[in-house]
Write a protein that holds these residues in place. Structure first.
Motif, PDB file in Angstrom:
ATOM      1  N   TRP A 194       0.811  -1.221   0.000  1.00  0.00           N
ATOM      2  CA  TRP A 194       0.000   0.000   0.000  1.00  0.00           C
ATOM      3  C   TRP A 194       0.847   1.276   0.000  1.00  0.00           C
ATOM      4  CZ3 TRP A 194      -4.208  -1.395   4.194  1.00  0.00           C
ATOM      5  CH2 TRP A 194      -5.149  -2.279   3.616  1.00  0.00           C
ATOM      6  N   ASP A 221      -2.375  -4.810  -6.006  1.00  0.00           N
ATOM      7  CA  ASP A 221      -2.776  -3.779  -5.049  1.00  0.00           C
ATOM      8  C   ASP A 221      -1.629  -2.844  -4.679  1.00  0.00           C
ATOM      9  OD1 ASP A 221      -1.342  -5.658  -3.622  1.00  0.00           O
ATOM     10  OD2 ASP A 221      -2.605  -5.550  -1.839  1.00  0.00           O
ATOM     11  N   ARG A 314      -2.420  -1.392 -11.725  1.00  0.00           N
ATOM     12  CA  ARG A 314      -2.321  -1.479 -10.273  1.00  0.00           C
ATOM     13  C   ARG A 314      -3.063  -0.265  -9.687  1.00  0.00           C
ATOM     14  NH1 ARG A 314       2.403  -5.232  -9.878  1.00  0.00           N
ATOM     15  NH2 ARG A 314       3.705  -4.898 -11.717  1.00  0.00           N
ATOM     16  N   ASN A 315      -2.850   0.027  -8.433  1.00  0.00           N
ATOM     17  CA  ASN A 315      -3.494   1.191  -7.813  1.00  0.00           C
ATOM     18  C   ASN A 315      -2.633   2.430  -8.081  1.00  0.00           C
ATOM     19  OD1 ASN A 315      -5.703  -0.210  -6.770  1.00  0.00           O
ATOM     20  ND2 ASN A 315      -4.618  -0.738  -4.890  1.00  0.00           N
ATOM     21  N   THR A 412     -11.402   1.377  -6.381  1.00  0.00           N
ATOM     22  CA  THR A 412     -10.681   1.222  -5.114  1.00  0.00           C
ATOM     23  C   THR A 412     -10.633   2.576  -4.414  1.00  0.00           C
ATOM     24  OG1 THR A 412      -9.307  -0.572  -5.982  1.00  0.00           O
ATOM     25  CG2 THR A 412      -8.503   0.575  -4.030  1.00  0.00           C
ATOM     26  N   SER A 430     -11.985  -2.136  -1.866  1.00  0.00           N
ATOM     27  CA  SER A 430     -12.204  -2.405  -3.282  1.00  0.00           C
ATOM     28  C   SER A 430     -13.664  -2.755  -3.518  1.00  0.00           C
ATOM     29  CB  SER A 430     -11.312  -3.556  -3.755  1.00  0.00           C
ATOM     30  OG  SER A 430      -9.958  -3.170  -3.705  1.00  0.00           O
TER      31      SER A 430
END
Length: 478
Positions: A194, A221, A314-315, A412, A430
């Motif tokens: 994260w 993620d 991805r994020n 997300t 999510s």
């Protein structure tokens, strides 16, 4: 050699008997009636007892055990005058070691020897003060001597400080692997995923092992600016650690090259030292990325499987994929905003945008909890209280059209805080691809409390991300 006390191994039974009698007497006194009262009056002198135990440790009165703790590789020895009963109450290992002797010489690593006084204090008082650098050595001592409560306490401390962004996540991850602490390992891995942008820019990045890198790179993620940032971070890691060719090539093949625009791919091929050395290992992936950007997604999906991770963003924090949203005083009332994202990562979709509307409600009530009026009596049923509601976030497209054919959208929401100028993610929610909201969004949050872990200076820091997911439509027979 001076030996204090005269306790014998056979006295353990009497020690336990005394403790049992004391416990029974205490409970009986608490239940006893005072002045005819129907319930007993509790007399609590536990703080006084703790103070006396601290004095017992500090002064060594009536000590019957001497511990000599030597730091490995040095002549430094620390001496502790302790008590067999208190050590044995917490540690089966101490009980065995002290069954037939009253003096022990303990060899400990330097960092463990430096905190041994804190460790002993915990055995006497059940409390200690921990600093970040002391967490691992204290956990090592608790593990070695089998003090399970201290093991759990230090592990909880480490996980809590990871969430707050203070802990050295890389070092703690490697320690968790070495000790088999799966809960701590997973906590470290989640924090690193994260907060990869912050970690990659720190001194910790150079300490990442090939095994940890292999755990991180496949994850969808990961939170970072874009895929190009991940490539540059990987290239910096390769330059620092100089791993084997096999490790380097596996890592380079984990980069999602279709997520990098063609102009940037050209620059990488021309300037990247990593690609100059290992370009052959990823030549097929680079070709596939150029093909992905050159054709429309619908056409590309007829010939290639676009369900693989290489085609899933991805994020990403870049503006093309979402927007930050800071909500001041979030418990006050409903809020709304809107933002735009790119239709998809393909070069064919680079100029096409989707507009999203977002609604935040701090106290949304499900239909089952909303007040309902009776038809006959004309009176309302008891209304649900505002605090019965829960925070709700709904993300919907502003319009529906044919532009999204063959693609669905995964949403997300990141909840985080800025510490030392860095964005640190504390929670991530999510949405299912077919859903407009996350069912568990801030389900445990108390937005009314100003010191809530979800708030920073009474503001809720969100980052909304929309990831397009392509679908294979028709496969052309070979």
């Amino acid at each position: 050699m001076l030996r204090l006390g005269s306790a014998k191994p056979g006295s353990w039974a009497s020690f336990w008997a005394i403790l049992t009698l004391v416990g029974l007497a205490t409970r009986a006194a608490q239940r006893a009636d005072v002045g005819g009262e129907s319930t007993g009056t509790s007399i609590n002198h536990s703080q006084t007892l703790l103070q006396r135990l601290q004095e017992l440790l500090r002064q060594g009165n009536a000590s019957d055990v001497i511990l000599r703790v030597q730091a490995a590789g040095t002549d430094e020895v620390r001496v502790f005058h302790t008590h067999r009963l208190l050590l044995g109450l917490h540690s089966e290992l101490f009980r065995e070691l002290l069954s037939n002797q009253s003096e022990l010489v303990l060899q400990e690593p330097r960092d463990c020897a430096a905190v041994f006084d804190k460790f002993i204090r915990y055995l006497y008082c059940g409390e200690l003060t921990v600093l970040l650098a002391q967490a691992i050595p204290l956990h090592r001592l608790a593990t070695k001597y089998g003090v399970a409560s201290l093991q759990r306490g230090v592990a909880d401390y480490m996980r809590a400080h990871l969430a707050g962004g203070a802990g050295p996540a890389v070092g703690w991850y490697h320690y968790a692997v070495s000790t088999g602490d799966e809960a701590l390992r997973q906590s470290c891995l989640q924090f690193l995923a994260w907060n990869l942008s912050a970690v990659a820019a720190s001194a910790e990045w150079g300490a990442v092992s090939p095994e940890l890198l292999a755990q991180l790179l496949p994850r969808s993620d990961l939170v970072l600016q874009d895929e190009l940032e991940l490539f540059h971070a990987l290239e910096a890691w390769l330059g620092r650690t100089r791993p084997s060719s096999a490790v380097a090539e596996r890592a380079l093949r984990a980069i999602r090259y279709p997520m990098i625009p063609p102009a940037q791919l050209f620059q990488l091929q021309a300037r990247s030292a990593a690609l100059a050395r290992h370009g052959e290992a990823v030549a097929d992936l680079l070709l596939q990325a150029y093909q992905f950007h050159a054709a429309s997604p619908l056409h590309f999906a007829k010939f290639f499987d676009v369900n693989g991770s290489a085609f899933l963003p991805r994020n990403y924090l870049a503006p093309a994929w979402g927007a930050p949203w800071i909500i001041n005083n979030p418990a006050r009332d409903d809020r709304s905003t809107s933002f735009q994202t790119q239709l998809g990562p393909s070069g064919h979709d680079a100029g096409r945008r989707v507009t999203w509307n977002v609604l935040f409600s701090p106290r949304w009530l499900p239909v089952s909890l909303r007040p309902v009026y009776a038809d006959t009596a004309g009176t309302a049923l008891p209304a649900a209280r505002p605090e019965d509601g829960r925070p709700r976030l709904v993300v919907t497209p502003a319009s529906s059209g044919g532009d999204a054919a063959g693609v669905s959208f995964q949403k997300t929401v990141l909840v985080g805080a800025r510490q030392h100028g860095r964005l640190l993610v504390r929670h991530a929610y999510s949405f299912h691809q077919s859903s407009e909201e996350a069912g568990d969004f801030l389900a445990q949050a108390d937005l009314q409390r100003r010191n809530s872990e979800y708030l920073v200076e009474n503001a809720l820091h969100l980052h909304l991300i929309v990831k397009p997911v392509y679908h294979t439509l028709i496969r052309t027979p070979k």
